[in-house]
Design an enzyme around this catalytic site. Structure first.
Site, mmCIF file in Angstrom:
data_model
loop_
_atom_site.group_PDB
_atom_site.id
_atom_site.type_symbol
_atom_site.label_atom_id
_atom_site.label_comp_id
_atom_site.label_asym_id
_atom_site.label_seq_id
_atom_site.Cartn_x
_atom_site.Cartn_y
_atom_site.Cartn_z
ATOM 1 N N ASP A 78 8.657 -0.486 8.844
ATOM 2 C CA ASP A 78 8.748 -0.037 7.454
ATOM 3 C C ASP A 78 8.687 1.483 7.387
ATOM 4 O O ASP A 78 7.665 2.088 7.666
ATOM 5 C CB ASP A 78 7.590 -0.624 6.632
ATOM 6 N N TYR A 100 9.197 9.718 4.209
ATOM 7 C CA TYR A 100 8.304 9.849 5.378
ATOM 8 C C TYR A 100 8.887 10.819 6.417
ATOM 9 O O TYR A 100 8.211 11.169 7.375
ATOM 10 C CB TYR A 100 8.043 8.488 6.057
ATOM 11 N N LYS A 143 13.533 3.221 2.030
ATOM 12 C CA LYS A 143 13.339 3.243 0.571
ATOM 13 C C LYS A 143 14.040 4.424 -0.094
ATOM 14 O O LYS A 143 14.147 5.503 0.504
ATOM 15 C CB LYS A 143 11.834 3.311 0.249
ATOM 16 N N HIS A 172 11.556 2.953 -4.244
ATOM 17 C CA HIS A 172 10.187 3.301 -3.828
ATOM 18 C C HIS A 172 9.208 3.311 -4.996
ATOM 19 O O HIS A 172 8.025 2.983 -4.832
ATOM 20 C CB HIS A 172 10.215 4.689 -3.168
#
Ligand SMILES: NC(=O)c1ccc[n+]([C@@H]2O[C@H](COP(=O)([O-])OP(=O)(O)OC[C@H]3O[C@@H](n4cnc5c(N)ncnc54)[C@H](OP(=O)(O)O)[C@@H]3O)[C@@H](O)[C@H]2O)c1
Length: 273
Positions: free
Chosen positions: A47, A52, A77, A110
């Site tokens: 994930d 990120y 996302k 998200h």
């Protein structure tokens, strides 16, 4: 059940019940090494998210692992700044490029960004129809956000990824998702480490000869909720995977459920308009 075991999403796609999360894993070596170790340990679900900044490292580790693409479930996302129909289409292509993949297994909105989320969902429906995503879903959606979405969508989201642990036991949301064939997925299932020293949790986990982390993960699985603990530490990646060879008895599930205190370790979408 084991690391390759799946729950079945509302479109028939299987999602491995336990995956590795990589939020706050450094882009580059740290993420790469964690993902590679997880895949070597038997994890088949990763994930990540555009925000990120480590999609590239996830893709690199996946290729280096030699595990066939068809055996690994990859989630990423749509970030908040990429909402809107055209921008969402472009953002998905950019994620695919960074991951170095032809398709994403699960693409999530998200956060329920005000004003634009409906348009963005239409884009995800198109991406799904084009085969760029095997499943589409949302994250941080409350019942209110889901009701709004279900009233206007062509494709019911396959997943809602939210904060979920005994300390954030969102029972009403879990029931709602079940009732609408939306798979709930637990983020921050280890409370980001905040509650791992809780004496009550430790007492229960000790009675199973398990660590508090293992008990928290098993609790998610007992609720039929997909869970994605994050760790960049090899022994913890392995520890978190050893949750398929024991069960929590009903009495202890009730005890754990009663720990709910609406803990929010990150953001709280309750008032997101
Ligand atoms: N959709 C969203 O808005 C959203 C929000 C948050 C998270 N997520 C996803 O959910 C994943 C998990 O959530 P999270 O990263 O917030 O937190 P988490 O998984 O609850 O906790 C991660 C923390 O626990 C530590 N840890 C891991 N295993 C452990 C163990 N066995 N014993 C003791 N400590 C342990 C990790 O340290 P080390 O890494 O140093 O080992 C890290 O500090 C994320 O990585 C991300 O993929 C999604």
């Amino acid at each position: 059940m084991d690391l390759a075991s799946c729950f079945t999403l509302n479109n028939g796609v299987g999602i491995p019940t336990l995956g590795l999360g990589v939020f706050q894993a450094e882009p580059g070596e740290e993420t790469h090494d964690a993902v590679l170790h997880a895949l070597e340990t038997g994890y088949r679900h990763i994930d990540t998210a555009r925000v990120y900044r480590n999609e590239h490292a996830v893709g690199d580790a996946l290729r280096e692992s030699g595990v066939p693409r068809s055996e690994v479930f990859v989630t990423t996302k749509l970030w908040n700044g990429d909402h809107g129909f055209e921008k969402a289409l472009t953002a998905c292509d950019a994620s695919l490029n960074r991951l170095g993949l032809d398709f994403i297994d699960l693409y999530l909105v998200h956060w329920p960004v005000e004003g634009l989320r409906s348009e963005s969902w239409s884009a995800l429906e198109q991406l799904y129809d084009e085969g760029k995503c095997r499943a589409i879903g949302v994250s941080n959606y409350t019942v209110r956000h889901l009701e709004e979405l279900l009233a206007g969508c062509s494709i019911v989201p396959a997943v809602n990824q939210v904060e979920f642990s005994p300390y954030t036991f969102q029972a009403e949301l879990l029931d709602y998702c079940r009732g609408h064939s939306i798979q709930l997925e637990a983020y921050s299932p280890l409370t980001k480490g905040l509650k791992l020293d809780d004496p009550y949790l430790n007492k229960i986990s000790a009675s199973y000869s398990r660590t508090p982390a293992q008990l928290l993960l098993r609790w998610c699985l007992e609720h039929q909720v997909v869970t994605i603990p994050k760790s960049v530490t090899p022994v913890r990646i392995e520890e978190n995977a050893r949750v398929f060879d024991f069960e929590i008895v009903a009495e202890d599930m009730h005890r754990l459920n009663s720990l709910d205190e609406n803990l929010r370790t990150g953001w709280d979408p309750t008032d997101a308009s």
